[in-house]
Design a protein around this motif. Structure first.
Motif, PDB file in Angstrom:
ATOM      1  N   VAL A  52       4.242 -12.439 -11.799  1.00 38.11           N
ATOM      2  CA  VAL A  52       3.155 -12.865 -10.927  1.00 38.11           C
ATOM      3  C   VAL A  52       2.267 -11.664 -10.638  1.00 38.11           C
ATOM      4  O   VAL A  52       2.753 -10.573 -10.304  1.00 38.11           O
ATOM      5  CB  VAL A  52       3.709 -13.461  -9.617  1.00 38.11           C
ATOM      6  N   LEU A  53       0.968 -11.878 -10.762  1.00 34.04           N
ATOM      7  CA  LEU A  53      -0.041 -10.857 -10.476  1.00 34.04           C
ATOM      8  C   LEU A  53      -0.732 -11.207  -9.165  1.00 34.04           C
ATOM      9  O   LEU A  53      -1.166 -12.347  -8.975  1.00 34.04           O
ATOM     10  CB  LEU A  53      -1.065 -10.795 -11.612  1.00 34.04           C
ATOM     11  N   ILE A  54      -0.833 -10.224  -8.257  1.00 38.40           N
ATOM     12  CA  ILE A  54      -1.465 -10.439  -6.952  1.00 38.40           C
ATOM     13  C   ILE A  54      -2.490  -9.337  -6.713  1.00 38.40           C
ATOM     14  O   ILE A  54      -2.199  -8.154  -6.951  1.00 38.40           O
ATOM     15  CB  ILE A  54      -0.424 -10.392  -5.807  1.00 38.40           C
ATOM     16  N   GLU A  55      -3.671  -9.725  -6.245  1.00 34.88           N
ATOM     17  CA  GLU A  55      -4.643  -8.752  -5.747  1.00 34.88           C
ATOM     18  C   GLU A  55      -5.021  -9.163  -4.335  1.00 34.88           C
ATOM     19  O   GLU A  55      -5.333 -10.336  -4.088  1.00 34.88           O
ATOM     20  CB  GLU A  55      -5.867  -8.668  -6.645  1.00 34.88           C
ATOM     21  N   VAL A  56      -4.941  -8.210  -3.401  1.00 36.20           N
ATOM     22  CA  VAL A  56      -5.207  -8.501  -1.993  1.00 36.20           C
ATOM     23  C   VAL A  56      -6.124  -7.446  -1.395  1.00 36.20           C
ATOM     24  O   VAL A  56      -6.079  -6.270  -1.773  1.00 36.20           O
ATOM     25  CB  VAL A  56      -3.900  -8.565  -1.167  1.00 36.20           C
ATOM     26  N   GLU A  57      -6.935  -7.886  -0.427  1.00 39.25           N
ATOM     27  CA  GLU A  57      -7.842  -6.979   0.286  1.00 39.25           C
ATOM     28  C   GLU A  57      -7.884  -7.386   1.749  1.00 39.25           C
ATOM     29  O   GLU A  57      -7.940  -8.580   2.072  1.00 39.25           O
ATOM     30  CB  GLU A  57      -9.248  -7.023  -0.313  1.00 39.25           C
ATOM     31  N   GLY A  58      -7.812  -6.387   2.631  1.00 40.79           N
ATOM     32  CA  GLY A  58      -7.877  -6.674   4.060  1.00 40.79           C
ATOM     33  C   GLY A  58      -7.184  -5.599   4.866  1.00 40.79           C
ATOM     34  O   GLY A  58      -6.597  -4.656   4.326  1.00 40.79           O
ATOM     35  N   ASP A  59      -7.240  -5.765   6.167  1.00 40.35           N
ATOM     36  CA  ASP A  59      -6.678  -4.748   7.059  1.00 40.35           C
ATOM     37  C   ASP A  59      -5.154  -4.782   7.119  1.00 40.35           C
ATOM     38  O   ASP A  59      -4.535  -3.812   7.565  1.00 40.35           O
ATOM     39  CB  ASP A  59      -7.237  -4.937   8.482  1.00 40.35           C
ATOM     40  N   GLU A  60      -4.522  -5.886   6.695  1.00 35.88           N
ATOM     41  CA  GLU A  60      -3.067  -6.014   6.844  1.00 35.88           C
ATOM     42  C   GLU A  60      -2.342  -6.044   5.499  1.00 35.88           C
ATOM     43  O   GLU A  60      -1.299  -6.675   5.356  1.00 35.88           O
ATOM     44  CB  GLU A  60      -2.741  -7.276   7.642  1.00 35.88           C
ATOM     45  N   VAL A  61      -2.903  -5.325   4.523  1.00 39.41           N
ATOM     46  CA  VAL A  61      -2.245  -5.336   3.210  1.00 39.41           C
ATOM     47  C   VAL A  61      -0.861  -4.678   3.267  1.00 39.41           C
ATOM     48  O   VAL A  61       0.067  -5.102   2.577  1.00 39.41           O
ATOM     49  CB  VAL A  61      -3.117  -4.661   2.123  1.00 39.41           C
ATOM     50  N   ALA A  62      -0.696  -3.645   4.080  1.00 37.87           N
ATOM     51  CA  ALA A  62       0.607  -2.984   4.183  1.00 37.87           C
ATOM     52  C   ALA A  62       1.648  -3.944   4.748  1.00 37.87           C
ATOM     53  O   ALA A  62       2.795  -3.991   4.281  1.00 37.87           O
ATOM     54  CB  ALA A  62       0.507  -1.735   5.052  1.00 37.87           C
ATOM     55  N   GLU A  63       1.264  -4.700   5.766  1.00 38.28           N
ATOM     56  CA  GLU A  63       2.168  -5.683   6.357  1.00 38.28           C
ATOM     57  C   GLU A  63       2.517  -6.775   5.338  1.00 38.28           C
ATOM     58  O   GLU A  63       3.661  -7.231   5.270  1.00 38.28           O
ATOM     59  CB  GLU A  63       1.555  -6.297   7.604  1.00 38.28           C
ATOM     60  N   PHE A  64       1.540  -7.173   4.544  1.00 33.57           N
ATOM     61  CA  PHE A  64       1.750  -8.175   3.501  1.00 33.57           C
ATOM     62  C   PHE A  64       2.776  -7.681   2.477  1.00 33.57           C
ATOM     63  O   PHE A  64       3.723  -8.397   2.116  1.00 33.57           O
ATOM     64  CB  PHE A  64       0.423  -8.487   2.804  1.00 33.57           C
ATOM     65  N   VAL A  65       2.623  -6.442   2.022  1.00 34.96           N
ATOM     66  CA  VAL A  65       3.530  -5.878   1.027  1.00 34.96           C
ATOM     67  C   VAL A  65       4.956  -5.781   1.583  1.00 34.96           C
ATOM     68  O   VAL A  65       5.935  -6.083   0.895  1.00 34.96           O
ATOM     69  CB  VAL A  65       3.035  -4.500   0.559  1.00 34.96           C
ATOM     70  N   ALA A  66       5.066  -5.377   2.848  1.00 34.33           N
ATOM     71  CA  ALA A  66       6.384  -5.253   3.466  1.00 34.33           C
ATOM     72  C   ALA A  66       7.067  -6.608   3.612  1.00 34.33           C
ATOM     73  O   ALA A  66       8.283  -6.730   3.466  1.00 34.33           O
ATOM     74  CB  ALA A  66       6.258  -4.570   4.824  1.00 34.33           C
ATOM     75  N   ALA A  67       6.276  -7.646   3.909  1.00 33.11           N
ATOM     76  CA  ALA A  67       6.843  -8.973   4.159  1.00 33.11           C
ATOM     77  C   ALA A  67       7.153  -9.733   2.874  1.00 33.11           C
ATOM     78  O   ALA A  67       7.980 -10.656   2.880  1.00 33.11           O
ATOM     79  CB  ALA A  67       5.878  -9.795   5.018  1.00 33.11           C
ATOM     80  N   LEU A  68       6.524  -9.367   1.773  1.00 35.66           N
ATOM     81  CA  LEU A  68       6.586 -10.160   0.545  1.00 35.66           C
ATOM     82  C   LEU A  68       8.013 -10.494   0.086  1.00 35.66           C
ATOM     83  O   LEU A  68       8.288 -11.648  -0.260  1.00 35.66           O
ATOM     84  CB  LEU A  68       5.821  -9.441  -0.577  1.00 35.66           C
ATOM     85  N   PRO A  69       8.963  -9.550   0.064  1.00 32.34           N
ATOM     86  CA  PRO A  69      10.297  -9.905  -0.446  1.00 32.34           C
ATOM     87  C   PRO A  69      11.224 -10.547   0.574  1.00 32.34           C
ATOM     88  O   PRO A  69      12.371 -10.867   0.236  1.00 32.34           O
ATOM     89  CB  PRO A  69      10.849  -8.549  -0.893  1.00 32.34           C
ATOM     90  N   ARG A  70      10.780 -10.756   1.794  1.00 27.60           N
ATOM     91  CA  ARG A  70      11.704 -11.123   2.871  1.00 27.60           C
ATOM     92  C   ARG A  70      12.051 -12.606   2.940  1.00 27.60           C
ATOM     93  O   ARG A  70      13.187 -12.962   3.233  1.00 27.60           O
ATOM     94  CB  ARG A  70      11.124 -10.687   4.222  1.00 27.60           C
TER      95      ARG A  70
END
Length: 755
Positions: A52-70
């Protein structure tokens, strides 16, 4: 799981993520869509060749990356997440984009049983899926068996023939729904249809008929497991004399009526894979279901069709019945042939077996039989690995060149390696017929296609006359022969990531030895691509050659002859017409001999009268195991000299004392296990090797496996049994692939190349 680049996420507002693993066809893109929306990110998610390929933009990208595998979907498995910063400019709004092509490095997940949410809809009169036998979502349903290739999109599956209706299209495009991009979605208006109604199917079963239905991985035969006459008719029509049948019940609670179930076994029964689980029988089904065995194979419903059949049966249950319905559930195929999948062939080939044949119009792209497991020492172990588990890969300790390994002749599987992953196929059966060999070849083509792999070499068994060996030699690629028992050992080493030297105890029925002999009870020292035979079981003559493997009385006669009591053969086996001539075969200097542990089990079963002639492979050993109440070791019941382990003292004791079969079976199991531990400990002291791998079909025997593992641990050794593959020949192809991959890697490194 590795996450390269994760530390840089906090310093950027625009990132590209590549997610590898089992992330296609499991609701992963909808999950990502929901997560990105909650974090108010712009961008997209798409299936691609890597996963899966994901591209994201915004102020909460770090939070998104941290939450992704949870909180990933139930069927998703993440191997790694690669993160890299990219230039800003994606903008607002998050979408699911179309799939991106390229060389495939991702994988598809196995088929999964109907989830609780779909099951609730199946019986909800207000649902548009009410009583629809093909209801599914991103959390359940067919995957591997309907996939033609990757990426996993509807156009690449058997569902491409069913255009979605407006309601299904709406569900498919609803990011908030459970069927958002569920590729197998369908409903009564637009999806597959059964050839017969559920009421007709249930009525036939209730009346004692045999019914064939099209399951997830192939056709199945059903009948009432408590109707002795129905089970006997099924045996006669299928030409399956004594081999046990599996039994399906509606729930785990219902299953407790026919079998003893502990907590680990119940958990295994209820897994999404829905395997057949071997349980201790309460003997409350027809005696012909599993004749002479202490265990019974039990499974729960896999597909909506199974649930619907039980629903109608239970609703119309006979007033006198005091137990829940139990159905024999076995593969629908003539004896010795592969599982049937096509409607036309089912109607033709099952006409003389089933009274009612239920088809539907969704194709099965690749067949997959039911998996079979048992809980041994609290841990699930495979007897047969197929539906529900294939094609989950086994992670290897190192990256290797792409290799195809084609297994052996019996219980065949094939393995394809890709990078540091090994993909072992579903159980293919025995390669004894033209149809079986076609299935073998179809499986190779399908597996290499969905993995997008072009093997550079083929590994095969050392035996020159196997169908798999002939395939390898005719294929045009470089071939690498691997000795049968080395492959057994290497399979366990590959699965557990053992790269240091190991001792291997391999106990099985037959393997072509490096000297051309019939091996089968071997103690090996294994290191990388090489092995050394440290010892073997004491040879026994096989009067009649291969026929002795089918007639345990012959191996019993061999034991009597070996200990000087050959004059008893005629009396003990008077019912066997050849018994009066068997001594002449045993007296011949050129009589074939074997070191097989399987033939040793046969000999004891024959001596005890447990089994004199087998109707299926392993019958004698299984019936002998069923007698064991408490294993016990006979003091001085074995000898070890020059690496040769002999159970002659035990065998002489069993014959001289004329013991009760139950006591004798316990003594044989306990003594063999103790002798093997002694053998291993001596070899470990001599070599300094403390890692022990245990493999071969005899390790399906729970008593033997538990006793030897316990004995090794007590001696301070580190034993390994197969966990993700069966110990029999079903795991052999992985070992072949591992040895061949190491060989290719070493040769490439020595020649200065790169892998």
């Amino acid at each position: 799981m590795s996450t390269p680049g994760r530390t840089s996420a906090a310093n950027h507002t625009c990132l590209r993520l590549r997610v590898r693993g089992a992330v296609q066809g499991v609701g992963f893109r909808p999950y990502v869509h929901g997560l990105a929306t909650r974090h108010r990110l712009g961008g997209f998610v798409a299936n691609d060749a890597d996963g899966v390929l994901i591209e994201v933009e915004g102020d909460e990208v770090a939070e998104f990356v941290a939450a992704l595998p949870r909180q990933t979907p139930p069927l998703a498995r993440i191997d790694d997440i690669a993160v890299e910063p990219i230039a800003a400019g994606i903008g607002t709004g998050f979408r699911i984009a179309g799939s991106v092509g390229g060389r495939v490095t991702t994988r598809i997940v196995p088929d999964a049983a109907t989830c609780a949410a779909c099951l609730a809809e199946l019986f909800d009169p207000g649902s548009r899926f009410h009583l629809y036998p093909f209801v599914n979502c991103t959390h359940c349903g067919p995957r591997f068996t309907i996939a033609e290739r990757l990426p996993y999109d509807r156009v690449s599956t058997a569902m491409k023939h069913f255009p979605m209706c407006e309601a299904c299209r709406s569900d498919y495009e609803d990011p908030a729904g459970r069927r958002f991009h569920a590729e197998a979605i369908s409903c009564p208006r637009c999806g597959p249809r059964l050839s017969h109604g559920i009421d007709d199917i249930a009525a036939a079963l209730a009346n004692g008929s045999i019914v064939a239905i099209k399951g997830l991985g192939g056709y199945q035969l059903l009948c009432d497991a408590q109707d002795e006459q129905a089970v006997r008719r099924l045996r006669a029509r299928k030409q399956r004399d004594g081999k046990p049948f599996a039994v399906m019940l509606a729930t785990a609670d219902a299953a407790t009526e026919i079998a003893e179930i502990d907590a680990p076994e119940r958990a295994l029964l209820e897994r999404g894979a829905r395997p057949i689980v071997l349980l201790r029988s309460r003997q409350r089904v027809a005696s012909s279901v599993a004749p002479g065995l202490a265990k019974i194979g039990v499974m729960l419903p896999v597909a909506p069709l199974h649930h619907l059949i039980f629903h109608v049966l239970e609703a119309g249950r006979r007033a006198a019945a005091d137990r829940p319905w139990a159905l024999v559930c076995t593969s629908a195929n003539p004896s010795g042939e592969p599982l049937l999948t096509g409607n036309a062939e089912a109607l033709a080939d099952l006409a003389g077996i089933a009274d009612l044949i239920v088809t539907h119009d969704r194709d099965i792209v690749i067949r997959a039989d039911d998996s079979v497991l048992a809980v041994v020492a609290g841990v699930p172990r495979f007897v047969r690995r197929a539906r529900g588990y294939v094609p989950e890969p086994i992670r290897l300790a190192r990256t290797m060149p792409p290799v195809l390994a084609v297994g052996a002749q019996l219980k065949a599987t094939v393995t394809v390696t890709r990078g540091d992953e090994a993909f072992v196929s579903q159980h293919l059966g025995d390669l004894d017929t033209a149809a079986a060999i076609r299935f073998f070849e179809e499986t190779i083509a399908h597996l290499t296609a969905i993995l997008d792999v072009q093997p550079v070499a083929i590994a095969h068994d050392l035996h020159p006359d196997m169908a798999s060996t002939r395939f390898a030699q005719a294929h045009g690629l470089p071939t690498l022969p691997v000795q049968h028992h080395q492959a057994h050992a290497a399979s366990v080493m590959a699965e557990h990531g053992v790269t240091s030297p190991a001792l291997a105890l391999v106990l099985d029925g037959y393997g072509y030895g490096s000297d051309g002999g019939a091996w089968g009870g071997e103690l090996l020292s294994c290191d990388g691509t090489g092995f050394r035979r440290l010892g073997h079981l004491a040879p026994l003559k096989m009067p009649g050659g291969d026929r002795a493997a089918r007639e345990p009385w012959r191996m019993a006669a061999s034991v009597l002859h070996d200990i000087g009591r050959g004059d008893e053969i005629g009396r003990r086996f008077a019912a066997q017409t050849q018994s009066r001539n068997i001594s002449m075969l045993l007296d011949r200097a050129d009589a074939p001999v074997t070191t097989s542990a399987g033939r040793l089990f046969d000999a004891v079963a024959g001596l005890l009268g447990v089994s004199t002639v087998q109707s299926y492979e392993g019958e004698a050993a299984m019936k002998l195991e069923a007698l064991v109440r408490e294993p016990a070791a006979l003091e001085r019941g074995w000898t070890i000299a020059d690496g040769v382990l002999s159970l002659r003292p035990l065998l002489a004791h069993l014959i001289a004392r004329d013991l009760d079969a139950v006591e004798a079976a316990g003594l044989f199991h306990g003594t063999l296990a103790a002798a093997c531990v002694d053998w291993i400990v001596r070899a470990s002291r001599a070599t300094g090797i403390g890692t022990i791998v245990l493999s071969g079909g005899c390790f399906l025997n729970a008593h033997l496996a538990e006793q030897i593992v316990r004995g090794c641990r007590s001696a301070g050794l580190d034993p390994f049994l197969p966990r993700r593959l069966p110990p029999n020949d079903g795991g052999l192809s992985l070992g072949q692939a591992w040895v061949a991959g190491l060989h290719l890697t070493q040769n490439n490194m020595m020649s200065g190349g790169t892998v």
